[in-house]
Design a protein around this motif. Structure first.
Motif, PDB file in Angstrom:
ATOM      1  N   GLU A   1       0.877  -1.169   0.000  1.00 22.24           N
ATOM      2  CA  GLU A   1       0.000   0.000   0.000  1.00 22.24           C
ATOM      3  C   GLU A   1       0.915   1.221   0.000  1.00 22.24           C
ATOM      4  N   PRO A   2       1.194   1.791  -1.183  1.00 23.11           N
ATOM      5  CA  PRO A   2       2.097   2.941  -1.248  1.00 23.11           C
ATOM      6  C   PRO A   2       1.595   4.105  -0.398  1.00 23.11           C
ATOM      7  N   GLN A   3       2.516   4.816   0.199  1.00 17.15           N
ATOM      8  CA  GLN A   3       2.204   5.986   1.020  1.00 17.15           C
ATOM      9  C   GLN A   3       2.806   7.225   0.360  1.00 17.15           C
ATOM     10  N   PRO A   4       2.115   8.350   0.431  1.00 16.67           N
ATOM     11  CA  PRO A   4       2.697   9.573  -0.115  1.00 16.67           C
ATOM     12  C   PRO A   4       3.873  10.019   0.755  1.00 16.67           C
TER      13      PRO A   4
ATOM     14  N   MET B   1       3.906  15.659   1.748  1.00 21.95           N
ATOM     15  CA  MET B   1       2.552  15.806   1.196  1.00 21.95           C
ATOM     16  C   MET B   1       1.481  15.792   2.285  1.00 21.95           C
ATOM     17  N   MET B   2       1.828  15.317   3.464  1.00 18.84           N
ATOM     18  CA  MET B   2       0.852  15.238   4.552  1.00 18.84           C
ATOM     19  C   MET B   2       0.398  16.623   5.011  1.00 18.84           C
ATOM     20  N   ASP B   3       1.147  17.650   4.649  1.00 20.03           N
ATOM     21  CA  ASP B   3       0.777  19.015   5.016  1.00 20.03           C
ATOM     22  C   ASP B   3      -0.286  19.603   4.089  1.00 20.03           C
ATOM     23  N   LEU B   4      -0.572  18.939   2.969  1.00 21.58           N
ATOM     24  CA  LEU B   4      -1.597  19.423   2.049  1.00 21.58           C
ATOM     25  C   LEU B   4      -2.974  19.273   2.684  1.00 21.58           C
TER      26      LEU B   4
ATOM     27  N   GLU C   1      -7.367  11.682   4.118  1.00 31.86           N
ATOM     28  CA  GLU C   1      -7.396  10.716   3.015  1.00 31.86           C
ATOM     29  C   GLU C   1      -6.703   9.411   3.382  1.00 31.86           C
ATOM     30  N   MET C   2      -5.840   9.455   4.373  1.00 33.63           N
ATOM     31  CA  MET C   2      -5.075   8.266   4.742  1.00 33.63           C
ATOM     32  C   MET C   2      -5.904   7.267   5.562  1.00 33.63           C
ATOM     33  N   ARG C   3      -7.179   7.563   5.790  1.00 36.56           N
ATOM     34  CA  ARG C   3      -8.063   6.628   6.496  1.00 36.56           C
ATOM     35  C   ARG C   3      -8.213   5.328   5.718  1.00 36.56           C
ATOM     36  N   ARG C   4      -8.068   5.411   4.415  1.00 38.78           N
ATOM     37  CA  ARG C   4      -8.181   4.239   3.561  1.00 38.78           C
ATOM     38  C   ARG C   4      -7.032   4.278   2.551  1.00 38.78           C
TER      39      ARG C   4
END
Length: 57
Positions: A27-30, A34-37, A43-46
Motif C-alpha cells: 500500500e504505497p504511502q505519499p 505531502m501530509m501538510d496538504l 485521506e489516509m483513512r483508507r
C-alpha cells in the motif's frame, strides 16, 4: 466515473481461489511532505492504492 469499493479480502481471496500465489502486497504511502496538504491526513483513512504481485501456479 463509477468507483467500486471492495475489501482487501475480496481481492486477495479471488486471486488465491483462482490458483495464484501472492508474491507482494504493498500500500504505497505519499511522501511525508505531502501530509501538510489540505485534507491529505484525512485521506489516509483508507489506502489510495493497492499493489499486488501474484503468479499463476
Amino acid at each position: 466515473m463509477t468507483k467500486y469499493h471492495r475489501t482487501l479480502t475480496t481481492y486477495l481471496e479471488t486471486l488465491l481461489k483462482n490458483g495464484f500465489t501472492l508474491q507482494h502486497v504493498i500500500e504505497p504511502q505519499p511522501p511525508e511532505e505531502m501530509m501538510d496538504l489540505a485534507g491529505m491526513r484525512d485521506e489516509m483513512r483508507r489506502p489510495m492504492m493497492l499493489l499486488v504481485s501474484a503468479k499463476k501456479k
